[in-house]
Design a protein around this motif. Structure first.
Motif, PDB file in Angstrom:
ATOM      1  N   GLY A 196     -32.581 -28.510  34.443  1.00 25.10           N
ATOM      2  CA  GLY A 196     -33.623 -29.360  33.886  1.00 25.10           C
ATOM      3  C   GLY A 196     -33.310 -29.875  32.491  1.00 25.10           C
ATOM      4  N   ASN A 197     -32.050 -30.216  32.248  1.00 23.66           N
ATOM      5  CA  ASN A 197     -31.613 -30.681  30.924  1.00 23.66           C
ATOM      6  C   ASN A 197     -31.970 -29.679  29.833  1.00 23.66           C
ATOM      7  OD1 ASN A 197     -30.290 -32.888  31.848  1.00 23.66           O
ATOM      8  ND2 ASN A 197     -31.853 -34.361  31.253  1.00 23.66           N
ATOM      9  N   ARG A 198     -31.614 -28.434  30.118  1.00 22.55           N
ATOM     10  CA  ARG A 198     -31.734 -27.346  29.141  1.00 22.55           C
ATOM     11  C   ARG A 198     -30.403 -26.609  29.109  1.00 22.55           C
ATOM     12  NH1 ARG A 198     -37.141 -25.158  31.658  1.00 22.55           N
ATOM     13  NH2 ARG A 198     -38.548 -26.788  30.943  1.00 22.55           N
ATOM     14  N   VAL A 199     -30.195 -25.842  28.031  1.00 25.21           N
ATOM     15  CA  VAL A 199     -29.009 -24.995  27.962  1.00 25.21           C
ATOM     16  C   VAL A 199     -29.109 -23.988  29.109  1.00 25.21           C
ATOM     17  CG1 VAL A 199     -27.719 -23.311  26.585  1.00 25.21           C
ATOM     18  CG2 VAL A 199     -28.796 -25.283  25.465  1.00 25.21           C
ATOM     19  N   PRO A 200     -28.111 -23.934  29.990  1.00 24.41           N
ATOM     20  CA  PRO A 200     -28.185 -23.000  31.129  1.00 24.41           C
ATOM     21  C   PRO A 200     -28.318 -21.550  30.654  1.00 24.41           C
ATOM     22  CG  PRO A 200     -26.395 -24.568  31.435  1.00 24.41           C
ATOM     23  CD  PRO A 200     -26.884 -24.738  30.029  1.00 24.41           C
ATOM     24  N   PRO A 201     -28.941 -20.713  31.469  1.00 18.23           N
ATOM     25  CA  PRO A 201     -29.170 -19.321  31.073  1.00 18.23           C
ATOM     26  C   PRO A 201     -27.951 -18.436  31.280  1.00 18.23           C
ATOM     27  CG  PRO A 201     -30.101 -19.685  33.234  1.00 18.23           C
ATOM     28  CD  PRO A 201     -29.552 -21.016  32.776  1.00 18.23           C
ATOM     29  N   PHE A 202     -26.782 -18.935  30.917  1.00 19.81           N
ATOM     30  CA  PHE A 202     -25.554 -18.162  31.016  1.00 19.81           C
ATOM     31  C   PHE A 202     -25.273 -17.576  29.639  1.00 19.81           C
ATOM     32  CE2 PHE A 202     -24.284 -22.013  33.762  1.00 19.81           C
ATOM     33  CZ  PHE A 202     -25.055 -21.578  34.828  1.00 19.81           C
ATOM     34  N   ALA A 203     -25.021 -16.282  29.577  1.00 14.66           N
ATOM     35  CA  ALA A 203     -24.781 -15.627  28.281  1.00 14.66           C
ATOM     36  C   ALA A 203     -23.621 -16.290  27.544  1.00 14.66           C
ATOM     37  CB  ALA A 203     -24.501 -14.140  28.493  1.00 14.66           C
ATOM     38  N   GLU A 204     -22.543 -16.611  28.266  1.00 15.43           N
ATOM     39  CA  GLU A 204     -21.376 -17.210  27.614  1.00 15.43           C
ATOM     40  C   GLU A 204     -21.731 -18.567  27.005  1.00 15.43           C
ATOM     41  OE1 GLU A 204     -17.169 -19.407  28.559  1.00 15.43           O
ATOM     42  OE2 GLU A 204     -17.890 -18.000  30.069  1.00 15.43           O
ATOM     43  N   THR A 205     -22.468 -19.385  27.777  1.00 15.93           N
ATOM     44  CA  THR A 205     -22.814 -20.727  27.294  1.00 15.93           C
ATOM     45  C   THR A 205     -23.752 -20.658  26.098  1.00 15.93           C
ATOM     46  OG1 THR A 205     -22.482 -21.645  29.502  1.00 15.93           O
ATOM     47  CG2 THR A 205     -23.805 -22.956  27.971  1.00 15.93           C
ATOM     48  N   GLN A 206     -24.738 -19.779  26.162  1.00 14.96           N
ATOM     49  CA  GLN A 206     -25.679 -19.652  25.048  1.00 14.96           C
ATOM     50  C   GLN A 206     -24.966 -19.158  23.788  1.00 14.96           C
ATOM     51  OE1 GLN A 206     -28.919 -17.311  26.638  1.00 14.96           O
ATOM     52  NE2 GLN A 206     -29.731 -19.060  27.756  1.00 14.96           N
ATOM     53  N   ALA A 207     -24.052 -18.214  23.956  1.00 14.87           N
ATOM     54  CA  ALA A 207     -23.279 -17.713  22.812  1.00 14.87           C
ATOM     55  C   ALA A 207     -22.369 -18.811  22.275  1.00 14.87           C
ATOM     56  CB  ALA A 207     -22.464 -16.488  23.221  1.00 14.87           C
ATOM     57  N   TYR A 208     -21.811 -19.606  23.165  1.00 15.76           N
ATOM     58  CA  TYR A 208     -20.914 -20.697  22.774  1.00 15.76           C
ATOM     59  C   TYR A 208     -21.659 -21.716  21.911  1.00 15.76           C
ATOM     60  CZ  TYR A 208     -17.859 -24.772  23.320  1.00 15.76           C
ATOM     61  OH  TYR A 208     -17.064 -25.862  23.087  1.00 15.76           O
ATOM     62  N   VAL A 209     -22.826 -22.137  22.373  1.00 14.63           N
ATOM     63  CA  VAL A 209     -23.618 -23.129  21.632  1.00 14.63           C
ATOM     64  C   VAL A 209     -23.943 -22.601  20.243  1.00 14.63           C
ATOM     65  CG1 VAL A 209     -25.833 -24.352  21.542  1.00 14.63           C
ATOM     66  CG2 VAL A 209     -24.542 -24.251  23.691  1.00 14.63           C
ATOM     67  N   SER A 210     -24.382 -21.353  20.159  1.00  8.23           N
ATOM     68  CA  SER A 210     -24.723 -20.754  18.859  1.00  8.23           C
ATOM     69  C   SER A 210     -23.508 -20.668  17.947  1.00  8.23           C
ATOM     70  CB  SER A 210     -25.295 -19.348  19.051  1.00  8.23           C
ATOM     71  OG  SER A 210     -26.495 -19.420  19.760  1.00  8.23           O
ATOM     72  N   ALA A 211     -22.369 -20.252  18.510  1.00  9.12           N
ATOM     73  CA  ALA A 211     -21.159 -20.080  17.695  1.00  9.12           C
ATOM     74  C   ALA A 211     -20.660 -21.418  17.157  1.00  9.12           C
ATOM     75  CB  ALA A 211     -20.068 -19.394  18.519  1.00  9.12           C
ATOM     76  N   VAL A 212     -20.652 -22.456  18.005  1.00  9.56           N
ATOM     77  CA  VAL A 212     -20.189 -23.769  17.535  1.00  9.56           C
ATOM     78  C   VAL A 212     -21.147 -24.312  16.489  1.00  9.56           C
ATOM     79  CG1 VAL A 212     -19.691 -26.173  18.173  1.00  9.56           C
ATOM     80  CG2 VAL A 212     -18.923 -24.308  19.655  1.00  9.56           C
ATOM     81  N   ARG A 213     -22.447 -24.133  16.693  1.00 12.22           N
ATOM     82  CA  ARG A 213     -23.424 -24.608  15.711  1.00 12.22           C
ATOM     83  C   ARG A 213     -23.205 -23.919  14.350  1.00 12.22           C
ATOM     84  NH1 ARG A 213     -27.413 -27.600  15.435  1.00 12.22           N
ATOM     85  NH2 ARG A 213     -28.340 -28.753  17.156  1.00 12.22           N
ATOM     86  N   ARG A 214     -22.928 -22.622  14.394  1.00 10.56           N
ATOM     87  CA  ARG A 214     -22.675 -21.902  13.133  1.00 10.56           C
ATOM     88  C   ARG A 214     -21.432 -22.436  12.431  1.00 10.56           C
ATOM     89  NH1 ARG A 214     -23.961 -17.371  16.168  1.00 10.56           N
ATOM     90  NH2 ARG A 214     -21.755 -16.797  16.337  1.00 10.56           N
ATOM     91  N   ARG A 215     -20.376 -22.648  13.195  1.00 15.10           N
ATOM     92  CA  ARG A 215     -19.143 -23.189  12.619  1.00 15.10           C
ATOM     93  C   ARG A 215     -19.382 -24.594  12.051  1.00 15.10           C
ATOM     94  NH1 ARG A 215     -14.958 -19.918  14.094  1.00 15.10           N
ATOM     95  NH2 ARG A 215     -15.098 -18.758  16.047  1.00 15.10           N
ATOM     96  N   TYR A 216     -20.116 -25.400  12.789  1.00 19.07           N
ATOM     97  CA  TYR A 216     -20.413 -26.772  12.390  1.00 19.07           C
ATOM     98  C   TYR A 216     -21.242 -26.789  11.098  1.00 19.07           C
ATOM     99  CZ  TYR A 216     -22.422 -31.508  12.916  1.00 19.07           C
ATOM    100  OH  TYR A 216     -22.831 -32.795  12.734  1.00 19.07           O
ATOM    101  N   ALA A 217     -22.189 -25.889  10.992  1.00 21.91           N
ATOM    102  CA  ALA A 217     -23.041 -25.811   9.789  1.00 21.91           C
ATOM    103  C   ALA A 217     -22.235 -25.441   8.563  1.00 21.91           C
ATOM    104  CB  ALA A 217     -24.174 -24.811  10.020  1.00 21.91           C
ATOM    105  N   ARG A 218     -21.184 -24.626   8.762  1.00 22.65           N
ATOM    106  CA  ARG A 218     -20.351 -24.212   7.625  1.00 22.65           C
ATOM    107  C   ARG A 218     -19.476 -25.352   7.152  1.00 22.65           C
ATOM    108  NH1 ARG A 218     -19.598 -19.015  10.355  1.00 22.65           N
ATOM    109  NH2 ARG A 218     -17.573 -19.684  11.104  1.00 22.65           N
TER     110      ARG A 218
END
Length: 196
Positions: free
Chosen positions: A174-196
């Protein structure tokens, strides 16, 4: 059966030794047991050998730390490609760091390769002939990321989720981040790197 188990045991022991040495360099290799029971290890694919990838480069805790020198080697190319495709260089850098740790020879267990960990189908889709060519790989991955941003109306979380799990997975949920642990961790990690 006993002979096969002994061969498997020898292969496992030999591979463990090679993995511990190869993981220092994060190199992929091929290994198997010959007809006479010897361990065979090669850098190139050969019939009867299985591929081993000591460092999958997907799990944050197993990712090698990348020094300034490694990242700076690709800085000019990153900026050029980001400008070509119309995305921020900082975002592209964050994705490359997360995907491969700036290792142009990185190969994941799933078969993704290069700086931006392109799968063969994605590489073909975005005009990449050689996934291990850093410039081709970076351009193909950047084009895919730009396409995802456009496709998901500039929603960064959905674009990153699509890069990790495929745009089809994002649509299926439904155009949401899929409930996969790897994908959710990936999105968070890239966002953190991008913010830095």
């Amino acid at each position: 059966m006993c002979h096969r188990m002994m061969q498997a045991g020898r292969l496992a022991a030999g591979v463990a030794l090679v993995v511990s040495a190869a993981s220092v360099q994060a190199a992929s290799f091929y290994a198997g047991v010959s007809a006479d029971g010897r361990l065979v290890v090669a850098e190139q694919p050969m019939q009867g050998l299985h591929a081993f990838h000591p460092d999958p480069l997907r799990e944050e805790e197993r990712r090698p730390q990348v020094g300034r020198g490694d990242a700076s080697r690709w800085h000019a190319l990153l900026r050029q490609v980001a400008e070509e495709v119309g995305i921020e260089a900082a975002l592209l850098q964050a994705v490359v760091q997360q995907e491969s740790g700036f290792n142009p020879r990185a190969v994941s267990p799933a078969g993704a390769a290069g700086l931006m960990q392109l799968m063969p189908a994605t590489a073909r889709r975005f005009g990449v002939r050689d996934r291990f060519d850093p410039a081709q790989n970076l351009r193909g991955g950047a084009r895919y990321l730009a396409w995802l941003l456009h496709h998901f109306d500039q929603d960064l979380d959905l674009a990153l989720a699509g890069y990790n799990a495929g745009e089809g997975s994002v649509r299926r949920y439904g155009n949401r981040v899929p409930p996969f642990a790897e994908t959710q961790a990936y999105v968070s990690a890239v966002r953190r790197r991008y913010a830095r």
